[in-house]
Design an enzyme around this catalytic site. Sequence first.
Site, PDB file in Angstrom:
ATOM      1  N   PRO A   9       0.795  -1.227   0.000  1.00  0.00           N
ATOM      2  CA  PRO A   9       0.000   0.000   0.000  1.00  0.00           C
ATOM      3  C   PRO A   9       0.829   1.279   0.000  1.00  0.00           C
ATOM      4  O   PRO A   9       1.841   1.381   0.690  1.00  0.00           O
ATOM      5  CB  PRO A   9      -0.831  -0.109   1.288  1.00  0.00           C
ATOM      6  CG  PRO A   9      -0.233  -1.210   2.081  1.00  0.00           C
ATOM      7  CD  PRO A   9       0.457  -2.110   1.114  1.00  0.00           C
ATOM      8  N   ASN A  10       0.345   2.199  -0.803  1.00  0.00           N
ATOM      9  CA  ASN A  10       0.867   3.572  -0.912  1.00  0.00           C
ATOM     10  C   ASN A  10       2.204   3.674  -1.638  1.00  0.00           C
ATOM     11  O   ASN A  10       2.700   4.779  -1.855  1.00  0.00           O
ATOM     12  CB  ASN A  10       0.969   4.232   0.481  1.00  0.00           C
ATOM     13  CG  ASN A  10      -0.384   4.271   1.171  1.00  0.00           C
ATOM     14  OD1 ASN A  10      -1.347   4.771   0.586  1.00  0.00           O
ATOM     15  ND2 ASN A  10      -0.487   3.725   2.362  1.00  0.00           N
ATOM     16  N   ARG A  17       4.485  10.892  -2.143  1.00  0.00           N
ATOM     17  CA  ARG A  17       4.243  10.763  -0.700  1.00  0.00           C
ATOM     18  C   ARG A  17       5.524  11.084   0.088  1.00  0.00           C
ATOM     19  O   ARG A  17       6.608  10.587  -0.233  1.00  0.00           O
ATOM     20  CB  ARG A  17       3.728   9.352  -0.346  1.00  0.00           C
ATOM     21  CG  ARG A  17       4.785   8.280  -0.329  1.00  0.00           C
ATOM     22  CD  ARG A  17       4.255   6.900  -0.001  1.00  0.00           C
ATOM     23  NE  ARG A  17       4.002   6.669   1.411  1.00  0.00           N
ATOM     24  CZ  ARG A  17       4.179   5.497   2.013  1.00  0.00           C
ATOM     25  NH1 ARG A  17       4.611   4.440   1.332  1.00  0.00           N
ATOM     26  NH2 ARG A  17       3.902   5.357   3.279  1.00  0.00           N
ATOM     27  N   TYR A  22      10.709   9.204   1.602  1.00  0.00           N
ATOM     28  CA  TYR A  22      10.730   8.166   0.567  1.00  0.00           C
ATOM     29  C   TYR A  22      11.375   8.607  -0.751  1.00  0.00           C
ATOM     30  O   TYR A  22      11.474   7.808  -1.675  1.00  0.00           O
ATOM     31  CB  TYR A  22       9.304   7.661   0.322  1.00  0.00           C
ATOM     32  CG  TYR A  22       8.696   7.046   1.569  1.00  0.00           C
ATOM     33  CD1 TYR A  22       9.254   5.908   2.144  1.00  0.00           C
ATOM     34  CD2 TYR A  22       7.582   7.625   2.191  1.00  0.00           C
ATOM     35  CE1 TYR A  22       8.715   5.361   3.304  1.00  0.00           C
ATOM     36  CE2 TYR A  22       7.033   7.073   3.343  1.00  0.00           C
ATOM     37  CZ  TYR A  22       7.605   5.947   3.901  1.00  0.00           C
ATOM     38  OH  TYR A  22       7.079   5.389   5.038  1.00  0.00           O
ATOM     39  N   ASN A  74       7.999  -5.448  -0.428  1.00  0.00           N
ATOM     40  CA  ASN A  74       7.831  -4.324   0.497  1.00  0.00           C
ATOM     41  C   ASN A  74       6.345  -4.252   0.839  1.00  0.00           C
ATOM     42  O   ASN A  74       5.539  -3.742   0.056  1.00  0.00           O
ATOM     43  CB  ASN A  74       8.297  -3.014  -0.141  1.00  0.00           C
ATOM     44  CG  ASN A  74       8.216  -1.855   0.840  1.00  0.00           C
ATOM     45  OD1 ASN A  74       7.598  -1.960   1.900  1.00  0.00           O
ATOM     46  ND2 ASN A  74       8.842  -0.741   0.480  1.00  0.00           N
ATOM     47  N   ALA A  77       2.844  -0.555   5.170  1.00  0.00           N
ATOM     48  CA  ALA A  77       2.453  -0.569   6.592  1.00  0.00           C
ATOM     49  C   ALA A  77       1.973  -1.948   7.057  1.00  0.00           C
ATOM     50  O   ALA A  77       2.004  -2.235   8.263  1.00  0.00           O
ATOM     51  CB  ALA A  77       1.372   0.480   6.843  1.00  0.00           C
ATOM     52  N   HIS A  80       3.902  -4.118   9.668  1.00  0.00           N
ATOM     53  CA  HIS A  80       3.947  -3.953  11.113  1.00  0.00           C
ATOM     54  C   HIS A  80       2.825  -4.661  11.869  1.00  0.00           C
ATOM     55  O   HIS A  80       2.892  -4.771  13.085  1.00  0.00           O
ATOM     56  CB  HIS A  80       3.959  -2.456  11.441  1.00  0.00           C
ATOM     57  CG  HIS A  80       4.953  -1.696  10.608  1.00  0.00           C
ATOM     58  ND1 HIS A  80       6.309  -1.975  10.640  1.00  0.00           N
ATOM     59  CD2 HIS A  80       4.796  -0.724   9.663  1.00  0.00           C
ATOM     60  CE1 HIS A  80       6.936  -1.180   9.775  1.00  0.00           C
ATOM     61  NE2 HIS A  80       6.042  -0.426   9.171  1.00  0.00           N
ATOM     62  N   ASP A  87       1.602 -15.128   7.664  1.00  0.00           N
ATOM     63  CA  ASP A  87       1.219 -16.515   7.385  1.00  0.00           C
ATOM     64  C   ASP A  87       1.414 -16.860   5.913  1.00  0.00           C
ATOM     65  O   ASP A  87       1.813 -17.977   5.579  1.00  0.00           O
ATOM     66  CB  ASP A  87      -0.242 -16.756   7.775  1.00  0.00           C
ATOM     67  CG  ASP A  87      -0.428 -16.826   9.292  1.00  0.00           C
ATOM     68  OD1 ASP A  87       0.581 -16.757  10.029  1.00  0.00           O
ATOM     69  OD2 ASP A  87      -1.584 -16.951   9.735  1.00  0.00           O
ATOM     70  N   GLU A  98      12.490  -9.298   2.332  1.00  0.00           N
ATOM     71  CA  GLU A  98      11.772  -8.110   2.814  1.00  0.00           C
ATOM     72  C   GLU A  98      12.602  -6.866   2.521  1.00  0.00           C
ATOM     73  O   GLU A  98      13.798  -6.837   2.826  1.00  0.00           O
ATOM     74  CB  GLU A  98      11.543  -8.251   4.326  1.00  0.00           C
ATOM     75  CG  GLU A  98      10.897  -7.031   4.947  1.00  0.00           C
ATOM     76  CD  GLU A  98      10.765  -7.147   6.474  1.00  0.00           C
ATOM     77  OE1 GLU A  98      11.111  -8.203   7.038  1.00  0.00           O
ATOM     78  OE2 GLU A  98      10.314  -6.160   7.076  1.00  0.00           O
ATOM     79  N   HIS A 100      12.620  -2.369   2.558  1.00  0.00           N
ATOM     80  CA  HIS A 100      12.012  -1.074   2.884  1.00  0.00           C
ATOM     81  C   HIS A 100      12.936   0.029   2.409  1.00  0.00           C
ATOM     82  O   HIS A 100      14.170  -0.092   2.501  1.00  0.00           O
ATOM     83  CB  HIS A 100      11.800  -0.933   4.393  1.00  0.00           C
ATOM     84  CG  HIS A 100      10.931  -2.006   4.945  1.00  0.00           C
ATOM     85  ND1 HIS A 100       9.567  -2.004   4.814  1.00  0.00           N
ATOM     86  CD2 HIS A 100      11.247  -3.160   5.584  1.00  0.00           C
ATOM     87  CE1 HIS A 100       9.083  -3.100   5.363  1.00  0.00           C
ATOM     88  NE2 HIS A 100      10.076  -3.824   5.827  1.00  0.00           N
ATOM     89  N   SER A 102      12.935   3.112   3.812  1.00  0.00           N
ATOM     90  CA  SER A 102      13.399   3.815   5.009  1.00  0.00           C
ATOM     91  C   SER A 102      13.977   2.810   6.008  1.00  0.00           C
ATOM     92  O   SER A 102      13.783   1.596   5.865  1.00  0.00           O
ATOM     93  CB  SER A 102      12.229   4.586   5.637  1.00  0.00           C
ATOM     94  OG  SER A 102      11.220   3.682   6.055  1.00  0.00           O
ATOM     95  N   ARG A 107      12.614   4.551  13.160  1.00  0.00           N
ATOM     96  CA  ARG A 107      11.456   5.445  13.027  1.00  0.00           C
ATOM     97  C   ARG A 107      10.499   5.247  14.217  1.00  0.00           C
ATOM     98  O   ARG A 107      10.919   4.807  15.276  1.00  0.00           O
ATOM     99  CB  ARG A 107      10.782   5.185  11.673  1.00  0.00           C
ATOM    100  CG  ARG A 107      11.706   5.553  10.494  1.00  0.00           C
ATOM    101  CD  ARG A 107      11.021   5.408   9.165  1.00  0.00           C
ATOM    102  NE  ARG A 107       9.869   6.297   9.047  1.00  0.00           N
ATOM    103  CZ  ARG A 107       8.922   6.174   8.095  1.00  0.00           C
ATOM    104  NH1 ARG A 107       9.016   5.204   7.196  1.00  0.00           N
ATOM    105  NH2 ARG A 107       7.899   7.004   8.052  1.00  0.00           N
ATOM    106  N   ARG A 111       6.673   1.167  13.856  1.00  0.00           N
ATOM    107  CA  ARG A 111       7.310   0.663  12.622  1.00  0.00           C
ATOM    108  C   ARG A 111       8.489  -0.264  12.917  1.00  0.00           C
ATOM    109  O   ARG A 111       9.043  -0.875  12.014  1.00  0.00           O
ATOM    110  CB  ARG A 111       7.843   1.823  11.780  1.00  0.00           C
ATOM    111  CG  ARG A 111       6.773   2.656  11.160  1.00  0.00           C
ATOM    112  CD  ARG A 111       7.363   3.676  10.205  1.00  0.00           C
ATOM    113  NE  ARG A 111       6.474   4.805  10.106  1.00  0.00           N
ATOM    114  CZ  ARG A 111       5.421   4.872   9.286  1.00  0.00           C
ATOM    115  NH1 ARG A 111       5.165   3.887   8.447  1.00  0.00           N
ATOM    116  NH2 ARG A 111       4.639   5.934   9.275  1.00  0.00           N
TER     117      ARG A 111
HETATM  118  C1  DQA Z   1       7.991   1.309   4.172  1.00  0.00           C
HETATM  119  C2  DQA Z   1       7.982   1.585   5.681  1.00  0.00           C
HETATM  120  C3  DQA Z   1       6.604   1.378   6.249  1.00  0.00           C
HETATM  121  O1  DQA Z   1       6.603   1.661   7.650  1.00  0.00           O
HETATM  122  C4  DQA Z   1       5.603   2.293   5.591  1.00  0.00           C
HETATM  123  O2  DQA Z   1       4.303   2.040   6.075  1.00  0.00           O
HETATM  124  C5  DQA Z   1       5.637   2.207   4.108  1.00  0.00           C
HETATM  125  C6  DQA Z   1       6.940   2.123   3.448  1.00  0.00           C
HETATM  126  C7  DQA Z   1       9.357   1.634   3.540  1.00  0.00           C
HETATM  127  O3  DQA Z   1       9.570   1.203   2.417  1.00  0.00           O
HETATM  128  O4  DQA Z   1      10.167   2.328   4.147  1.00  0.00           O
HETATM  129  O5  DQA Z   1       4.614   2.279   3.444  1.00  0.00           O
HETATM  130  O6  DQA Z   1       7.736  -0.077   3.972  1.00  0.00           O
END
Ligand code: DQA
Length: 146
Positions: A9-10, A17, A22, A74, A77, A80, A87, A98, A100, A102, A107, A111
């Site tokens: 998401p996002n 954003r 980011y 990735n 959110a 978390h 699962d 995995e 990210h 950031s 943070r 997170r």
């Molecule tokens: C993220 C870190 C997450 O906490 C956040 O919700 C994101 C991006 C990152 O790539 O740093 O959407 O996964």
Amino acid sequence: MKVLVLNGPNLNLLGIREPEIYGTESLADLERELVIIAQPRGVELVFVQSNHEGVLIDWLQQAFFENYDGVIFNPGAYTHYSYAIHDAVASITTPVIEVHLSDITQREAFRQHSVLETVAMARFYGKHFQSYHEALYYLIAEENTK
Ligand code: DQA
């Protein structure tokens, strides 16, 4: 070799954003950079982004059933708090890396925990697009040890 690059998401809003966290480059820019690494090494990349938890789970399962060699994931959110995502990763034998942008360990408290921590094969974070680059190099190196 075939790798799924799965963004949650996002992440479709990269470049828009919170650019101070980011960055100013888009998801398409990230995908272009990954192709530059993948193509000469004979790696096929499939890019998927979804804002929906179930769609991400469907794709993890698809990667397993279609014998992908790895997933760079990735979960945004969902990282978390989504036990369904935990699962899904635990349920498949496909290596999941995995990533990210950031440094989630530096943070807000919410997170700092990742549900993938115990089920991901490796984790790269805090290096912006480089986190994804390192994940791809990791999967390529793993493949070469087979
Ligand atoms: C993220 C870190 C997450 O906490 C956040 O919700 C994101 C991006 C990152 O790539 O740093 O959407 O996964």
